[in-house]
Every structure is written in C-alpha cells, then in structure tokens.
Design an enzyme around this catalytic site. Structure first.
Site, short mmCIF file in Angstrom:
data_model
loop_
_atom_site.label_atom_id
_atom_site.label_comp_id
_atom_site.label_asym_id
_atom_site.label_seq_id
_atom_site.Cartn_x
_atom_site.Cartn_y
_atom_site.Cartn_z
N TYR A 142 -40.12 74.81 17.19
CA TYR A 142 -39.22 75.96 17.36
C TYR A 142 -39.53 77.08 16.36
O TYR A 142 -39.04 78.20 16.50
CB TYR A 142 -37.75 75.54 17.21
CG TYR A 142 -37.26 74.62 18.33
CD1 TYR A 142 -37.89 74.59 19.56
CD2 TYR A 142 -36.17 73.80 18.14
CE1 TYR A 142 -37.46 73.74 20.57
CE2 TYR A 142 -35.72 72.95 19.15
CZ TYR A 142 -36.38 72.93 20.36
OH TYR A 142 -35.94 72.10 21.36
N LYS A 192 -44.83 61.28 18.79
CA LYS A 192 -45.82 60.98 19.83
C LYS A 192 -47.19 60.91 19.16
O LYS A 192 -48.07 61.74 19.41
CB LYS A 192 -45.78 62.07 20.92
CG LYS A 192 -44.50 62.07 21.74
CD LYS A 192 -44.54 61.07 22.89
CE LYS A 192 -45.49 61.56 23.98
NZ LYS A 192 -45.57 60.54 25.06
N ASP A 225 -40.94 59.02 23.85
CA ASP A 225 -40.59 58.80 25.26
C ASP A 225 -40.08 57.37 25.45
O ASP A 225 -39.07 57.13 26.14
CB ASP A 225 -41.77 59.11 26.19
CG ASP A 225 -43.08 58.47 25.75
OD1 ASP A 225 -43.16 57.99 24.60
OD2 ASP A 225 -44.03 58.44 26.55
N ASP A 249 -33.74 67.22 19.30
CA ASP A 249 -32.85 68.03 20.14
C ASP A 249 -32.49 67.24 21.40
O ASP A 249 -31.32 67.11 21.77
CB ASP A 249 -33.61 69.32 20.51
CG ASP A 249 -32.68 70.41 20.99
OD1 ASP A 249 -31.47 70.18 21.07
OD2 ASP A 249 -33.20 71.51 21.30
N ASP A 253 -28.83 64.71 21.98
CA ASP A 253 -27.92 64.99 23.10
C ASP A 253 -27.79 63.76 23.99
O ASP A 253 -26.69 63.41 24.44
CB ASP A 253 -28.43 66.17 23.95
CG ASP A 253 -27.91 67.50 23.42
OD1 ASP A 253 -27.38 67.51 22.30
OD2 ASP A 253 -28.04 68.52 24.13
#
Ligand code: NAD
Length: 369
Positions: A142, A192, A225, A249, A253
C-alpha cells in the site's frame, strides 16, 4: 507513581454515545479496583472540524503523543461528505496513526458463546474462538514505490510495489511474539514465500527473531492462501497470526467476521515502546460512526468497551482486569441482553446503548462477589 493517562476522542455519530458507556466502565475500575486513570477528552473528526476547521488540531496531536494510550470512538458522517479531502474527518484518524507510527494493527477474533449462532460457520467451529491477527500497518504494497498507472505502448499498466525492510518485519514480529507471551504462546507467520521475495525475507526475519529473542514461543509459518483456508476450516488451531499489510487486510476481515456483528469488534494499533516501556497505542472499535442509527440509543457499545479491555491488557499490563471486563460482557450476553444489531430473526426486545453499558457495569460489580 502518577496515574496512567488516557486521551479519549469520542468523535462523531455513535462515537460519543458508545464512549459514554466506556466512561462508566473506566469510572468503575477507578472506584472499585483502585485503577484510576488521568482521563482527558478532546475532539477528532467532524466534531473537531466543526469547532476548529481541522479534523485534528496540533494541540490534540501533541496530547496523543504524550499520553499512555488513546481511545477513539468513530469519525465521519454524511454532513462531511462534501468537504475537501484534506479536512475530511477520516484525515484526523489517519494523522494519528501516521504520526504515532502505529505499525502493528491488532484485530482479535473472539467468539462469545452466546453469539456463536451469529457466525456463518458451524457453532462448534467458532464457539470459544479467541485468536489475534497482527497486521503490519505502515509499509508493504500500500506504500511501496514505484506505484501508479503508466502507459506502455498502446495500453495502460497499473503498478504497486511490495517492499519490506528487515527492520520493518522485525518490529512487527516482536509485537506478535510479545502478544503471544500474554496469550497462548503461539505465533503463526503468514506470507507467500513460495512466490514472493518479500515473503522469503519475511519468513527468514520472523524465524531469526523467534530463535534469538523468543525461543519460548512456538513459531510456525504458513502460506497466506493456505492460512485463509485454515482460518475457515479450523480457526481454533491459531493463537497469534502475524502477517503483512495486504494479507493482513484480508485475513483480519475474514477472521473478524467468523464471529458475527460489527458492533462487537475491538482493535488496537501499537507503535514503538515509549520511555516508560509502554507501546504507543490507539484503541478503537472496528465500526464507523453509523449515521443511520446515531442519536437513537441503538448503538452497541461492546466494541468500544472491548477496545478498552485491550488497553487494560496491552498498555496497562492489567490482563486480569481485562479478563474481568471480557467476562462481564460474556455474562450479559449469556443473560440474553442484546442491542438491536444482535437481535436474531426471531425478534425480541433489544436494550438501548445505555442499558447495555449499565448491565456490563452491574456484571463487573457481580464479579467481585
Ligand atoms: P459503519 O461501521 O459506521 O456502519 C455499518 C453498519 O453497521 C450500519 O448499518 C451501522 O448502523 C451498523 N453498526 C456499526 N457500528 C454499530 C454499532 N456499534 N452498533 C450497532 N450497529 C452498528 O460503516 P459505514 O456506514 O460504512 O460508515 C459510516 C461512516 O463512518 C462513514 O463516514 C465512514 O467513513 C465512517 N467510518 C469510520 C471509521 C472509523 O472511525 N474508524 C471506520 C469505518 C467507517
């Protein structure tokens, strides 16, 4: 020893309503547990804009830098939608996070037994769930450069850059290990590393910090993942999860919603330790200012009250008192008290914001017997 200091920023919409209930809880700890705080209150967001033409004054910013912890309600509302970006209420919150350099965002996912039916997962998968996601908040994709949309030949290309320095990874890893020591003593780091160099470095640095500084904490690694799958398959296998800004992020959630309503979710954002050893800290509910229910006594104050419980645990080293407060919330829910957002399809009569706050204080009182 001076009392610990707390700056309260109620903000806009339901912010002041839920904060009134938190003040009752804070007062209770002062009078009944000898845990007095030096509490000051100030404006943030639209309320600060109305009074001063800015969503956060320099004076309030300075105060936030000097106290032991900041507790914020919520900011924003339709009244401010047309304002210039630079003075929008949310800018006040962003300035606090940025200038306090709050790099570790803590999002617990805790399922209160009485609300296990609210989850979209099976009750036995979520009942008793208590995990913590630590998301790196001030770096990563970001913020990385280069970024932008450029033209190459006859088409446009969107670019963002994932970038982490060793020190950025190390400091958020330390936050996660420290938290684990106050909880279940387990950290799972997610990245990852199979496809991203930044993930390879992330894994190496977290492992090194674990080996050298926290050998007593159990450390594991998982691809992000696979982590998402495991979070929905059997979330109770986790205690603390540490991950980068982007994966955090999504995963925070996902984890939060395992447990149901927005009105129940607290959060903390922590920065570097101050001279007194406490981390810079901002505590706030995950929800916004809920203009659709503001001023009607319908807001659920529990997210903000649980944010104060996090402050007790992570800023003030009062884990037992945080347990007491969480236990009080658990007991009013077990008694069937529900604000409107927690009413199931069967209906029933909801309690108001202040009735919920009063019931939690009464349950705290009962906890002394
Ligand atoms: P929101 O979280 O304010 O509300 C979403 C829905 O959840 C609404 O229906 C609301 O009534 C309900 N809800 C939220 N908190 C609740 C509570 N404690 N009790 C009962 N119901 C609750 O999100 P939104 O509607 O997208 O945004 C409204 C305003 O809040 C916007 O101006 C937005 O920018 C701002 N916002 C601020 C923050 C913050 O201060 N950290 C976070 C998100 C949104």
């Amino acid at each position: 020893m001076p009392n610990p200091s707390l700056l309260i920023l109620p903000g806009d919409g339901i912010g002041p309503e839920v904060m009134t209930e938190v003040r009752k809880v804070i007062d209770w700890f002062g009078t009944r547990r000898g845990l007095a705080f030096d509490v000051s209150e100030d404006l943030v967001g639209g309320a600060a804009y109305d009074a001063h033409g800015t969503p956060l004054t320099d004076a309030t910013m300075e105060k936030a830098q000097s106290v032991d912890a900041v507790l914020l309600g919520a900011v924003g509302g339709p009244k401010y939608d047309a304002l210039d970006f630079s003075v929008k209420p949310e800018r006040g919150l962003l300035r606090l996070r940025k200038e306090m350099d709050l790099y570790a965002n803590l999002r617990p996912a805790q399922c209160f037994d009485a609300l296990a039916d609210f989850s979209s997962l099976k009750k036995d998968v979520v009942a008793g769930l208590d995990i913590m996601i630590v998301r790196e908040l001030t770096s990563g994709v970001y913020f990385g450069e280069p970024r932008g949309i450029i033209t190459e030949g006859n088409e446009r290309v969107g670019i963002n850059t994932q970038r982490y320095t060793e020190s950025e990874i190390a400091r958020v890893a330390r936050s996660a290990f420290e938290l684990a020591r106050k909880r279940g003593n387990k950290v799972c780091s997610m990245e990852k590393a199979n496809v991203m160099e930044s993930g390879v470095l992330w894994r190496e640095v977290v492992q090194k910090i674990g080996d050298e500084e926290y050998p007593d904490v159990e450390l594991s690694h998982m691809y992000a993942d696979a982590g998402a799958m495991q979070l929905t398959r059997w979330p109770k296998q986790f205690d603390v999860i540490v991950t980068d800004n982007l994966f955090g992020d999504l995963l925070s959630d996902l984890a939060a919603m395992l447990t149901g309503s927005l009105g129940m979710l607290p959060s903390a954002s922590l920065g570097a330790p101050m001279a007194n050893g406490r981390p810079k800290a901002l505590y706030e509910p995950v929800h916004g200012s809920a203009p659709d229910i503001a001023g009607q006594g319908k807001a659920n104050p529990i997210a903000c009250i649980l944010s104060f419980a996090m402050a007790l645990r992570y800023s003030f080293d009062r884990g037992a008192e945080a347990d007491r407060l969480e236990g009080a919330v658990q007991s009013v829910l077990a008694d069937g008290l529900r604000t409107a957002d927690l009413m199931g399809p069967d209906g029933g009569s909801p309690v108001s914001t202040s009735e919920m706050g009063d019931a939690i204080v009464a349950a705290l009182e009962t906890s002394l017997n």
